[in-house]
Write an enzyme that holds these catalytic residues in place. Structure first.
Site, PDB file in Angstrom:
ATOM      1  N   GLU A  79      -0.809  -0.631  15.067  1.00  0.00           N
ATOM      2  CA  GLU A  79      -2.134  -1.214  14.829  1.00  0.00           C
ATOM      3  C   GLU A  79      -1.972  -2.714  14.617  1.00  0.00           C
ATOM      4  OE1 GLU A  79      -3.870   0.037  10.978  1.00  0.00           O
ATOM      5  OE2 GLU A  79      -2.152   1.385  10.822  1.00  0.00           O
ATOM      6  N   CYS A 111      -2.491   4.526  11.226  1.00  0.00           N
ATOM      7  CA  CYS A 111      -1.100   4.918  10.936  1.00  0.00           C
ATOM      8  C   CYS A 111      -0.709   6.243  11.575  1.00  0.00           C
ATOM      9  CB  CYS A 111      -0.884   4.963   9.423  1.00  0.00           C
ATOM     10  SG  CYS A 111      -1.291   3.411   8.636  1.00  0.00           S
ATOM     11  N   HIS A 233       2.949  10.242   4.800  1.00  0.00           N
ATOM     12  CA  HIS A 233       2.638   8.857   5.169  1.00  0.00           C
ATOM     13  C   HIS A 233       2.476   8.104   3.848  1.00  0.00           C
ATOM     14  CE1 HIS A 233       0.730   5.303   6.496  1.00  0.00           C
ATOM     15  NE2 HIS A 233      -0.448   5.612   6.011  1.00  0.00           N
TER      16      HIS A 233
HETATM   17  N1  COA Z   1       1.240   0.290 -15.889  1.00  0.00           N
HETATM   18  C1  COA Z   1       1.362   1.408 -15.165  1.00  0.00           C
HETATM   19  N2  COA Z   1       0.404   1.843 -14.299  1.00  0.00           N
HETATM   20  C2  COA Z   1      -0.687   1.055 -14.135  1.00  0.00           C
HETATM   21  C3  COA Z   1      -0.857  -0.140 -14.859  1.00  0.00           C
HETATM   22  C4  COA Z   1       0.175  -0.528 -15.769  1.00  0.00           C
HETATM   23  N3  COA Z   1       0.095  -1.647 -16.475  1.00  0.00           N
HETATM   24  N4  COA Z   1      -2.039  -0.684 -14.481  1.00  0.00           N
HETATM   25  C5  COA Z   1      -2.582   0.143 -13.575  1.00  0.00           C
HETATM   26  N5  COA Z   1      -1.767   1.193 -13.353  1.00  0.00           N
HETATM   27  C6  COA Z   1      -1.974   2.315 -12.437  1.00  0.00           C
HETATM   28  C7  COA Z   1      -3.366   2.893 -12.438  1.00  0.00           C
HETATM   29  O1  COA Z   1      -3.543   3.784 -13.501  1.00  0.00           O
HETATM   30  C8  COA Z   1      -3.405   3.557 -11.074  1.00  0.00           C
HETATM   31  O2  COA Z   1      -2.705   4.777 -11.136  1.00  0.00           O
HETATM   32  P1  COA Z   1      -3.441   6.162 -10.732  1.00  0.00           P
HETATM   33  O3  COA Z   1      -3.933   5.979  -9.328  1.00  0.00           O
HETATM   34  O4  COA Z   1      -2.358   7.170 -10.850  1.00  0.00           O
HETATM   35  O5  COA Z   1      -4.553   6.309 -11.706  1.00  0.00           O
HETATM   36  C9  COA Z   1      -2.568   2.617 -10.193  1.00  0.00           C
HETATM   37  O6  COA Z   1      -1.791   1.821 -11.108  1.00  0.00           O
HETATM   38  C10 COA Z   1      -3.394   1.679  -9.317  1.00  0.00           C
HETATM   39  O7  COA Z   1      -4.334   1.080 -10.156  1.00  0.00           O
HETATM   40  P2  COA Z   1      -5.840   0.860  -9.686  1.00  0.00           P
HETATM   41  O8  COA Z   1      -6.605   0.282 -10.802  1.00  0.00           O
HETATM   42  O9  COA Z   1      -6.345   2.118  -9.055  1.00  0.00           O
HETATM   43  O10 COA Z   1      -5.594  -0.239  -8.578  1.00  0.00           O
HETATM   44  P3  COA Z   1      -6.619  -1.037  -7.693  1.00  0.00           P
HETATM   45  O11 COA Z   1      -8.032  -0.590  -7.895  1.00  0.00           O
HETATM   46  O12 COA Z   1      -6.283  -2.474  -7.864  1.00  0.00           O
HETATM   47  O13 COA Z   1      -6.193  -0.566  -6.221  1.00  0.00           O
HETATM   48  C11 COA Z   1      -4.536  -0.024  -4.586  1.00  0.00           C
HETATM   49  C12 COA Z   1      -4.954  -0.974  -5.681  1.00  0.00           C
HETATM   50  C13 COA Z   1      -3.302  -0.616  -3.908  1.00  0.00           C
HETATM   51  C14 COA Z   1      -4.169   1.312  -5.183  1.00  0.00           C
HETATM   52  C15 COA Z   1      -5.686   0.135  -3.564  1.00  0.00           C
HETATM   53  O14 COA Z   1      -6.107  -1.114  -3.100  1.00  0.00           O
HETATM   54  C16 COA Z   1      -5.250   0.933  -2.373  1.00  0.00           C
HETATM   55  O15 COA Z   1      -5.136   2.140  -2.449  1.00  0.00           O
HETATM   56  N6  COA Z   1      -4.984   0.292  -1.247  1.00  0.00           N
HETATM   57  C17 COA Z   1      -4.354   0.853  -0.097  1.00  0.00           C
HETATM   58  C18 COA Z   1      -5.075   1.981   0.521  1.00  0.00           C
HETATM   59  C19 COA Z   1      -4.661   2.097   1.936  1.00  0.00           C
HETATM   60  O16 COA Z   1      -3.729   1.449   2.363  1.00  0.00           O
HETATM   61  N7  COA Z   1      -5.368   2.898   2.710  1.00  0.00           N
HETATM   62  C20 COA Z   1      -5.142   2.972   4.090  1.00  0.00           C
HETATM   63  C21 COA Z   1      -4.036   3.801   4.506  1.00  0.00           C
HETATM   64  S1  COA Z   1      -4.030   5.403   3.870  1.00  0.00           S
END
Ligand code: COA
Length: 392
Positions: A79, A111, A233
């Site tokens: 992609e 993907c 994945h």
């Molecule tokens: N210590 C440990 N864990 C922590 C933390 C800390 N200080 N702060 C946050 N976390 C954890 C959260 O609890 C969460 O875990 P959980 O999902 O098990 O509850 C995780 O870290 C991510 O936190 P979140 O607040 O959900 O992150 P976000 O809203 O900033 O999102 C991503 C970030 C990367 C998860 C999101 O943008 C994403 O999923 N992107 C990619 C998706 C993708 O690529 N899709 C296409 C292909 S499938």
């Protein structure tokens, strides 16, 4: 006739960013990246690497002269294509010196591309048992500087040689798949970075896994006890676990222990490479196979492929006797260890470097890139590739 993965190669650019340092720069608690999403390092692609060169380097690491003669189909899943018209597979075909009597094309479904390629390769070999098929999954994951998905970027490629009588993994025939028109992640033609609805994407990924697993059980009558390991994945290494855990509740305590233990082995490379989109599932498979502990020949591995937009598939393979002899574990360990760390400032400069789009020429400093195959620049709106081995 058994058909499956005979060889598997992997290439990652020679630069990486430490996720803790990225977190500090973005004023985020580092544990969120390392524990919350499960990423330690992120591969950074210099301007001298694109989807074509990453794939060509991955393939060059596994192909011998007999393979090059026998490959009659090259399928490139990506992609991060470099041309709206010409397939990346054609560039790779030339860079590797493959037999001209071949079909070469590019395939796209986020993907899922490489998985589509593998299934197509399987059908081709069933009709043409002497053929070998080169399937490539190569991408540079770009969400943007300081974006919510920035921590799930990465770059790299996996090359798979699919043949009859495979020496690593024989693919089984039962497979379950699902398509739904959703907008969880996409990249319009005018954008160099992806758009993502992170929460929705995570939900859909888990929904797709539960759905194709259910379908697969109905088609095959297999259950978790029939699997030694499952590979996912992995945009980030916690994502597969989030989908697996609720479904795994139907398994026994032995199933849970075995599959969760092997899940940890299957994320080793992904953790220090980051997201490589269509190659990610196969990088996870490679992580599992190249772990120190030997898996029993004849055991079954399940693979969950997911391409946003979205298409998902669950399929399986049987590990072949002596599979470890056909892996390049030492080479992969050394390649990862030899990478140079870049600072956040350096990564930001590299991220913003682009090829000119006004027809002007650019010559890249390929001597700074340790890769054998590089993008040397652009001239007359044509990408210029070099294979340093061929030039010696
Ligand atoms: N210590 C440990 N864990 C922590 C933390 C800390 N200080 N702060 C946050 N976390 C954890 C959260 O609890 C969460 O875990 P959980 O999902 O098990 O509850 C995780 O870290 C991510 O936190 P979140 O607040 O959900 O992150 P976000 O809203 O900033 O999102 C991503 C970030 C990367 C998860 C999101 O943008 C994403 O999923 N992107 C990619 C998706 C993708 O690529 N899709 C296409 C292909 S499938």
């Amino acid at each position: 006739m058994k058909i499956g993965i005979d060889k598997i190669g992997f290439y990652v650019p020679d630069l990486y960013l430490d996720m803790r340092k990225l977190a500090v720069a973005r004023e985020i608690e580092p544990d969120k990246f390392t524990i919350g999403i499960g990423q330690e390092k992120m591969a950074v692609a210099p301007i001298t690497q694109d989807a074509v060169t990453l794939a060509a380097n991955a393939a060059a690491s596994i192909l011998d002269e007999t393979d090059k003669e026998n490959i009659d189909l090259v399928i490139f899943g990506t992609e991060s294509g470099v041309d709206h018209s010409k397939a990346a597979a054609v560039y790779v075909h030339h860079l590797l010196g493959l037999n001209p009597a071949a079909r070469s094309f590019e395939i796209k479904q986020a993907c899922y591309g490489a998985t589509a390629g593998i299934q197509m390769a399987k059908g081709h070999i069933a009709l043409n048992p002497e053929s070998k098929v080169l399937v490539l999954g190569s991408d540079i994951a770009r969400y943007g500087l300081d974006s919510s998905g920035e921590s799930t970027q990465g770059a790299g490629a996996v090359a798979l040689l699919i043949s009859a009588n495979p020496r690593i993994l024989a693919l089984e025939d039962k497979s379950a798949y699902l398509t739904a028109d959703i907008m969880d992640f996409w990249r319009p033609l005018y954008s160099s970075t992806a758009y993502v609805d992170g929460k929705f994407s995570n939900e859909q990924y888990s929904f797709f896994f539960a759905n194709v697993w259910q379908q697969f059980k109905e088609k095959s009558s297999l259950t978790f006890k029939d699997f030694e390991a499952l590979c996912f994945h992995l945009p980030y290494t916690k994502m597969g676990l989030k989908a697996l855990k609720p479904v795994l509740e139907e398994g026994t305590s032995e199933d849970k222990e075995r599959l969760l233990n092997h899940y940890q082995k299957s994320i080793g490379y992904n953790k220090v490479v980051g997201n490589i989109y269509t190659g990610s599932l196969y990088l996870s498979l490679l992580s599992l196979l190249e772990q120190k502990e030997k898996l029993t020949a004849g055991s079954r591995i399940g693979l969950f492929s997911y391409g946003s937009g979205a298409v998902g598939e669950f399929f399986t393979g049987i590990l072949q006797p002596g599979y470890q002899k056909h892996l390049n574990t030492k080479q992969h360990t050394e390649m990862l260890a030899a990478r140079r760390e870049v600072s956040v400032a350096e990564y930001e400069v590299i991220f913003q470097q682009t090829l000119p789009i006004d027809g002007s020429s650019l010559l890249s400093e390929t001597e700074k890139d340790s890769a054998t195959i590089c993008l040397a620049g652009i001239a007359n709106n044509q990408r210029q590739y070099i294979n340093k081995t061929a030039e010696k």
